[in-house]
Scaffold this motif. Structure first.
Motif, PDB file in Angstrom:
ATOM      1  N   LEU A   2      52.202  -3.410  38.690  1.00  0.00           N
ATOM      2  CA  LEU A   2      51.237  -3.044  37.651  1.00  0.00           C
ATOM      3  C   LEU A   2      51.626  -3.625  36.299  1.00  0.00           C
ATOM      4  O   LEU A   2      50.762  -4.111  35.562  1.00  0.00           O
ATOM      5  N   ASP A   3      52.902  -3.594  35.978  1.00  0.00           N
ATOM      6  CA  ASP A   3      53.365  -4.197  34.721  1.00  0.00           C
ATOM      7  C   ASP A   3      53.090  -5.696  34.704  1.00  0.00           C
ATOM      8  O   ASP A   3      52.663  -6.245  33.685  1.00  0.00           O
ATOM      9  N   ARG A   4      53.318  -6.352  35.820  1.00  0.00           N
ATOM     10  CA  ARG A   4      53.074  -7.798  35.914  1.00  0.00           C
ATOM     11  C   ARG A   4      51.578  -8.102  35.776  1.00  0.00           C
ATOM     12  O   ARG A   4      51.184  -9.019  35.046  1.00  0.00           O
ATOM     13  N   LEU A   5      50.736  -7.324  36.453  1.00  0.00           N
ATOM     14  CA  LEU A   5      49.290  -7.543  36.372  1.00  0.00           C
ATOM     15  C   LEU A   5      48.757  -7.263  34.967  1.00  0.00           C
ATOM     16  O   LEU A   5      47.888  -7.977  34.470  1.00  0.00           O
ATOM     17  N   ARG A   6      49.275  -6.225  34.327  1.00  0.00           N
ATOM     18  CA  ARG A   6      48.874  -5.902  32.954  1.00  0.00           C
ATOM     19  C   ARG A   6      49.242  -7.056  32.015  1.00  0.00           C
ATOM     20  O   ARG A   6      48.454  -7.455  31.163  1.00  0.00           O
ATOM     21  N   ALA A   7      50.437  -7.596  32.186  1.00  0.00           N
ATOM     22  CA  ALA A   7      50.873  -8.722  31.357  1.00  0.00           C
ATOM     23  C   ALA A   7      50.019  -9.964  31.636  1.00  0.00           C
ATOM     24  O   ALA A   7      49.636 -10.677  30.705  1.00  0.00           O
ATOM     25  N   GLN A   8      49.715 -10.209  32.890  1.00  0.00           N
ATOM     26  CA  GLN A   8      48.883 -11.361  33.244  1.00  0.00           C
ATOM     27  C   GLN A   8      47.487 -11.219  32.638  1.00  0.00           C
ATOM     28  O   GLN A   8      46.931 -12.174  32.104  1.00  0.00           O
ATOM     29  N   LEU A   9      46.937 -10.009  32.703  1.00  0.00           N
ATOM     30  CA  LEU A   9      45.626  -9.761  32.123  1.00  0.00           C
ATOM     31  C   LEU A   9      45.627 -10.039  30.621  1.00  0.00           C
ATOM     32  O   LEU A   9      44.690 -10.609  30.085  1.00  0.00           O
ATOM     33  N   ALA A  10      46.689  -9.671  29.958  1.00  0.00           N
ATOM     34  CA  ALA A  10      46.786  -9.854  28.509  1.00  0.00           C
ATOM     35  C   ALA A  10      47.017 -11.303  28.101  1.00  0.00           C
ATOM     36  O   ALA A  10      46.597 -11.718  27.024  1.00  0.00           O
ATOM     37  N   GLN A  11      47.653 -12.096  28.964  1.00  0.00           N
ATOM     38  CA  GLN A  11      48.105 -13.425  28.559  1.00  0.00           C
ATOM     39  C   GLN A  11      47.383 -14.600  29.220  1.00  0.00           C
ATOM     40  O   GLN A  11      47.437 -15.711  28.712  1.00  0.00           O
ATOM     41  N   ASP A  12      46.731 -14.379  30.337  1.00  0.00           N
ATOM     42  CA  ASP A  12      46.123 -15.464  31.110  1.00  0.00           C
ATOM     43  C   ASP A  12      44.600 -15.448  30.938  1.00  0.00           C
ATOM     44  O   ASP A  12      43.913 -14.598  31.509  1.00  0.00           O
ATOM     45  N   PRO A  13      44.046 -16.390  30.157  1.00  0.00           N
ATOM     46  CA  PRO A  13      42.604 -16.389  29.904  1.00  0.00           C
ATOM     47  C   PRO A  13      41.741 -16.458  31.173  1.00  0.00           C
ATOM     48  O   PRO A  13      40.708 -15.793  31.246  1.00  0.00           O
ATOM     49  N   GLN A  14      42.154 -17.240  32.155  1.00  0.00           N
ATOM     50  CA  GLN A  14      41.360 -17.350  33.383  1.00  0.00           C
ATOM     51  C   GLN A  14      41.377 -16.046  34.176  1.00  0.00           C
ATOM     52  O   GLN A  14      40.351 -15.600  34.677  1.00  0.00           O
TER      53      GLN A  14
END
Length: 146
Positions: free
Chosen positions: A5-17
Protein backbone atom coordinates in the motif's frame (compact mmCIF):
# COMPACT_ATOMS: atom_id res chain seq x y z
CA UNK A 1 0.23 -5.57 2.79
CA UNK A 2 1.32 -2.29 4.40
CA UNK A 3 4.49 -2.19 2.26
CA UNK A 4 2.47 -2.75 -0.92
CA UNK A 5 0.00 0.00 0.00
CA UNK A 6 2.84 2.40 0.77
CA UNK A 7 4.44 1.61 -2.59
CA UNK A 8 1.15 2.07 -4.48
CA UNK A 9 0.43 5.34 -2.66
CA UNK A 10 3.89 6.62 -3.60
CA UNK A 11 3.46 5.50 -7.21
CA UNK A 12 0.09 7.25 -7.39
CA UNK A 13 1.66 10.46 -6.12
CA UNK A 14 4.73 10.38 -8.38
CA UNK A 15 3.86 8.56 -11.62
CA UNK A 16 1.71 10.66 -14.00
CA UNK A 17 0.68 7.68 -16.16
CA UNK A 18 -0.30 5.55 -13.16
CA UNK A 19 -2.16 8.52 -11.68
CA UNK A 20 -4.14 8.92 -14.91
CA UNK A 21 -5.00 5.20 -14.99
CA UNK A 22 -6.29 5.28 -11.40
CA UNK A 23 -8.07 8.59 -12.02
CA UNK A 24 -9.91 7.27 -15.09
CA UNK A 25 -10.71 3.96 -13.37
CA UNK A 26 -12.20 5.90 -10.44
CA UNK A 27 -14.90 7.36 -12.67
CA UNK A 28 -15.88 3.98 -14.10
CA UNK A 29 -15.73 2.23 -10.73
CA UNK A 30 -17.73 4.89 -8.89
CA UNK A 31 -20.46 5.50 -11.45
CA UNK A 32 -23.71 3.72 -10.61
CA UNK A 33 -24.63 0.92 -13.06
CA UNK A 34 -26.57 2.28 -16.02
CA UNK A 35 -25.69 5.91 -15.31
CA UNK A 36 -23.67 8.02 -17.71
CA UNK A 37 -22.44 10.51 -15.13
CA UNK A 38 -21.02 10.52 -11.63
CA UNK A 39 -23.02 12.27 -8.90
CA UNK A 40 -21.53 15.66 -8.06
CA UNK A 41 -20.93 14.81 -4.41
CA UNK A 42 -19.12 11.60 -5.36
CA UNK A 43 -17.00 13.41 -7.96
CA UNK A 44 -16.04 16.08 -5.43
CA UNK A 45 -15.13 13.44 -2.84
CA UNK A 46 -12.83 11.64 -5.28
CA UNK A 47 -11.31 14.87 -6.60
CA UNK A 48 -10.70 15.85 -2.97
CA UNK A 49 -8.71 12.65 -2.47
CA UNK A 50 -6.90 12.35 -5.78
CA UNK A 51 -5.99 15.87 -6.89
CA UNK A 52 -4.15 16.98 -3.70
CA UNK A 53 -2.27 13.67 -3.61
CA UNK A 54 -1.15 14.06 -7.23
CA UNK A 55 -0.12 17.68 -6.68
CA UNK A 56 1.93 16.89 -3.57
CA UNK A 57 3.79 14.04 -5.20
CA UNK A 58 4.26 15.78 -8.56
CA UNK A 59 2.18 13.28 -10.58
CA UNK A 60 0.21 16.39 -11.52
CA UNK A 61 3.21 18.61 -12.11
CA UNK A 62 2.40 21.53 -14.38
CA UNK A 63 2.91 20.90 -18.07
CA UNK A 64 3.13 24.06 -20.15
CA UNK A 65 1.05 24.20 -23.26
CA UNK A 66 3.10 24.43 -26.45
CA UNK A 67 4.44 27.95 -26.75
CA UNK A 68 4.76 29.57 -30.17
CA UNK A 69 6.60 32.55 -28.71
CA UNK A 70 10.22 31.38 -28.81
CA UNK A 71 11.63 34.41 -27.01
CA UNK A 72 9.78 33.58 -23.74
CA UNK A 73 10.88 30.75 -21.47
CA UNK A 74 7.84 29.01 -19.93
CA UNK A 75 9.58 26.17 -18.10
CA UNK A 76 9.15 27.73 -14.66
CA UNK A 77 5.53 28.67 -15.22
CA UNK A 78 3.29 28.08 -12.21
CA UNK A 79 0.24 25.91 -12.64
CA UNK A 80 -2.78 24.73 -10.67
CA UNK A 81 -2.72 25.68 -6.99
CA UNK A 82 -4.29 23.59 -4.22
CA UNK A 83 -6.83 26.29 -3.31
CA UNK A 84 -8.24 26.16 -6.85
CA UNK A 85 -9.84 22.82 -6.03
CA UNK A 86 -12.03 24.55 -3.44
CA UNK A 87 -12.90 27.19 -6.03
CA UNK A 88 -13.86 24.40 -8.43
CA UNK A 89 -16.15 22.86 -5.81
CA UNK A 90 -17.72 26.24 -4.98
CA UNK A 91 -18.26 26.92 -8.67
CA UNK A 92 -19.90 23.53 -9.27
CA UNK A 93 -22.16 23.91 -6.22
CA UNK A 94 -23.20 27.43 -7.28
CA UNK A 95 -23.86 26.21 -10.79
CA UNK A 96 -26.24 23.64 -9.38
CA UNK A 97 -25.48 20.64 -11.59
CA UNK A 98 -26.26 17.16 -10.36
CA UNK A 99 -23.59 15.13 -12.09
CA UNK A 100 -20.23 15.10 -13.82
CA UNK A 101 -19.94 13.61 -17.28
CA UNK A 102 -17.09 11.32 -18.28
CA UNK A 103 -15.83 14.00 -20.67
CA UNK A 104 -15.71 16.63 -17.93
CA UNK A 105 -14.07 14.15 -15.53
CA UNK A 106 -11.32 13.26 -18.00
CA UNK A 107 -10.75 16.77 -19.32
CA UNK A 108 -10.53 18.18 -15.79
CA UNK A 109 -7.36 16.16 -15.25
CA UNK A 110 -5.79 17.62 -18.40
CA UNK A 111 -6.98 21.06 -17.35
CA UNK A 112 -5.30 20.77 -13.93
CA UNK A 113 -2.06 19.67 -15.57
CA UNK A 114 -1.92 22.44 -18.14
CA UNK A 115 -3.65 25.57 -16.83
CA UNK A 116 -1.42 28.44 -15.77
CA UNK A 117 -1.80 29.82 -12.25
CA UNK A 118 -3.58 32.99 -13.42
CA UNK A 119 -5.82 31.29 -16.00
CA UNK A 120 -4.50 33.72 -18.62
CA UNK A 121 -3.39 31.22 -21.25
CA UNK A 122 -6.65 29.28 -21.39
CA UNK A 123 -7.69 28.73 -25.00
CA UNK A 124 -11.43 29.31 -25.24
CA UNK A 125 -11.37 27.99 -28.81
CA UNK A 126 -10.02 24.60 -27.71
CA UNK A 127 -12.35 21.65 -27.20
CA UNK A 128 -12.83 22.06 -23.45
CA UNK A 129 -16.21 21.24 -21.89
CA UNK A 130 -18.31 24.37 -21.37
CA UNK A 131 -18.18 23.78 -17.61
CA UNK A 132 -14.42 24.41 -17.73
CA UNK A 133 -14.92 27.50 -19.91
CA UNK A 134 -17.31 28.86 -17.29
CA UNK A 135 -14.97 27.94 -14.44
CA UNK A 136 -12.10 29.86 -16.04
CA UNK A 137 -14.27 32.99 -16.08
CA UNK A 138 -15.19 32.35 -12.43
CA UNK A 139 -11.53 31.85 -11.43
CA UNK A 140 -10.37 34.90 -13.37
CA UNK A 141 -12.98 36.92 -11.51
CA UNK A 142 -11.67 35.65 -8.17
CA UNK A 143 -8.13 36.54 -9.20
CA UNK A 144 -9.08 39.93 -10.63
CA UNK A 145 -7.81 38.92 -14.07
CA UNK A 146 -9.77 40.06 -17.11
Amino acid sequence: MRAVLDRLRAQLAQDPQYFQQVYNFTFEFSRPPGQRSLALDMAQAFWGLLIPHGLEGRALAHVSAPDDDEDEDMEDEEGWKPEYLEWWFEFLNEKGGKGVSKDTWQMFLEFVRTIDARFEKYDTEAAWPSTLDDFVEYARGRLGVS
